[in-house]
Design a protein around this motif. Structure first.
Motif, short mmCIF file in Angstrom:
data_model
loop_
_atom_site.label_atom_id
_atom_site.label_comp_id
_atom_site.label_asym_id
_atom_site.label_seq_id
_atom_site.Cartn_x
_atom_site.Cartn_y
_atom_site.Cartn_z
N ALA A 258 11.43 -5.68 84.23
CA ALA A 258 11.36 -7.12 83.97
C ALA A 258 11.04 -7.43 82.50
CB ALA A 258 10.31 -7.76 84.86
N GLY A 259 10.60 -6.43 81.76
CA GLY A 259 10.19 -6.67 80.38
C GLY A 259 8.91 -7.51 80.30
N HIS A 260 8.06 -7.36 81.31
CA HIS A 260 6.82 -8.14 81.39
C HIS A 260 5.75 -7.19 81.92
CE1 HIS A 260 4.54 -11.83 81.60
NE2 HIS A 260 4.29 -11.67 82.89
N HIS A 261 4.68 -7.02 81.18
CA HIS A 261 3.76 -5.92 81.45
C HIS A 261 2.35 -6.40 81.77
CE1 HIS A 261 7.12 -4.49 79.00
NE2 HIS A 261 7.06 -3.47 79.84
N PRO A 262 1.78 -5.88 82.88
CA PRO A 262 0.43 -6.26 83.28
C PRO A 262 -0.62 -5.34 82.67
CG PRO A 262 1.30 -4.81 84.92
CD PRO A 262 2.39 -4.98 83.87
N MET A 263 -1.85 -5.71 82.91
CA MET A 263 -2.96 -4.79 82.66
C MET A 263 -3.21 -4.09 84.00
SD MET A 263 -6.88 -5.52 81.39
CE MET A 263 -7.32 -6.52 82.80
N ILE A 264 -3.28 -2.76 83.97
CA ILE A 264 -3.52 -2.00 85.19
C ILE A 264 -4.70 -1.07 84.93
CG2 ILE A 264 -2.58 -0.40 86.90
CD1 ILE A 264 0.24 -1.18 85.91
N THR A 265 -5.68 -1.13 85.80
CA THR A 265 -6.81 -0.21 85.74
C THR A 265 -6.69 0.72 86.94
OG1 THR A 265 -8.18 -1.92 84.73
CG2 THR A 265 -9.32 0.00 85.67
N THR A 266 -6.59 2.02 86.68
CA THR A 266 -6.42 3.01 87.72
C THR A 266 -7.67 3.88 87.78
OG1 THR A 266 -4.05 3.03 87.25
CG2 THR A 266 -4.92 4.85 88.58
N GLU A 267 -8.23 3.99 88.97
CA GLU A 267 -9.41 4.82 89.16
C GLU A 267 -9.28 5.54 90.49
OE1 GLU A 267 -12.95 2.20 89.53
OE2 GLU A 267 -11.54 0.56 89.31
N TYR A 268 -10.24 6.38 90.82
CA TYR A 268 -10.16 7.12 92.07
C TYR A 268 -10.13 6.14 93.24
CZ TYR A 268 -10.82 10.49 95.75
OH TYR A 268 -10.63 11.26 96.86
N GLY A 269 -9.03 6.16 94.00
CA GLY A 269 -8.92 5.35 95.21
C GLY A 269 -8.70 3.87 94.99
N LYS A 270 -8.39 3.46 93.77
CA LYS A 270 -8.25 2.03 93.52
C LYS A 270 -7.41 1.78 92.27
CE LYS A 270 -11.22 -2.00 92.65
NZ LYS A 270 -12.63 -2.43 92.50
N ALA A 271 -6.62 0.73 92.33
CA ALA A 271 -5.89 0.25 91.16
C ALA A 271 -5.99 -1.27 91.14
CB ALA A 271 -4.43 0.68 91.19
N THR A 272 -6.28 -1.82 89.98
CA THR A 272 -6.37 -3.26 89.82
C THR A 272 -5.28 -3.70 88.86
OG1 THR A 272 -8.75 -3.19 90.20
CG2 THR A 272 -7.87 -5.18 89.15
N VAL A 273 -4.50 -4.70 89.29
CA VAL A 273 -3.38 -5.19 88.50
C VAL A 273 -3.67 -6.64 88.09
CG1 VAL A 273 -0.89 -5.63 88.47
CG2 VAL A 273 -1.81 -3.72 89.83
N THR A 274 -3.46 -6.93 86.83
CA THR A 274 -3.66 -8.29 86.31
C THR A 274 -2.41 -8.71 85.55
OG1 THR A 274 -6.04 -7.88 86.12
CG2 THR A 274 -5.15 -9.76 84.91
N TRP A 275 -1.82 -9.80 86.02
CA TRP A 275 -0.63 -10.37 85.39
C TRP A 275 -1.01 -11.65 84.66
CZ3 TRP A 275 3.84 -7.79 85.23
CH2 TRP A 275 4.12 -6.85 86.23
N TRP A 276 -0.45 -11.86 83.48
CA TRP A 276 -0.46 -13.13 82.77
C TRP A 276 0.57 -13.02 81.68
CZ3 TRP A 276 -3.65 -9.25 81.34
CH2 TRP A 276 -3.90 -9.03 79.99
N SER A 277 0.96 -14.15 81.15
CA SER A 277 1.98 -14.15 80.10
C SER A 277 1.29 -14.19 78.75
CB SER A 277 2.93 -15.35 80.30
OG SER A 277 3.63 -15.18 81.51
N HIS A 278 1.31 -13.08 78.08
CA HIS A 278 0.59 -12.90 76.82
C HIS A 278 1.03 -13.92 75.77
CE1 HIS A 278 -0.78 -8.88 78.26
NE2 HIS A 278 0.38 -8.93 78.88
N GLU A 279 2.34 -14.13 75.67
CA GLU A 279 2.87 -15.00 74.62
C GLU A 279 2.39 -16.44 74.73
OE1 GLU A 279 6.97 -15.01 73.55
OE2 GLU A 279 7.16 -12.86 73.81
N ILE A 280 2.14 -16.90 75.96
CA ILE A 280 1.73 -18.30 76.13
C ILE A 280 0.24 -18.41 76.45
CG2 ILE A 280 4.03 -19.07 76.79
CD1 ILE A 280 3.05 -19.20 79.72
N GLY A 281 -0.43 -17.29 76.59
CA GLY A 281 -1.86 -17.32 76.83
C GLY A 281 -2.24 -17.95 78.15
#
Length: 112
Positions: free
Chosen positions: A71-94
């Motif tokens: 999609a050409g649109h990238h989230p913040m992903i935190t990967t740890e043992y047994g868990k992943a957290t995904v955060t989406w927002w549009s960086h260009e528009i804040g």
């Protein structure tokens, strides 16, 4: 595939207007397991996923990376043992854009 996940992401330039809080709350109704967070004055869409081990979380992270790259649109992903957290927002528009909700729905699909 959910209706939201089937929608097409639209190119989002820095001139686009971020969603208002009401617009974001309305869009969130289609994604009941996600939540809107405010970090540094920027609305973001966040969800955590649980896995049995690090390998499962890492494989999920790669699948999310694949849909993000497509999609050409990238989230913040935190990967740890047994868990992943995904955060989406549009960086260009804040802030949030319809694209963030579309990709959150696709994220749910690759978690299944």
């Amino acid at each position: 595939m959910s209706n939201l996940a089937q929608q097409t992401c639209e190119p989002c330039s820095g001139n686009a207007t971020p969603m208002t809080e009401k617009e974001a709350d309305d869009a969130l109704k289609a994604l009941p397991q996600w939540k809107i967070t405010d970090r540094d004055g920027i609305m973001k869409l966040t969800r955590s996923y649980d896995f049995d081990d690090f390998v499962g979380a890492l494989a999920f992270t790669q699948r999310v990376g694949d849909i993000a790259e497509e999609a050409g649109h990238h989230p913040m992903i935190t990967t740890e043992y047994g868990k992943a957290t995904v955060t989406w927002w549009s960086h260009e528009i804040g802030g949030l854009h319809q694209n963030d909700f579309i990709l959150a729905a696709r994220t749910d699909e690759v978690a299944e």
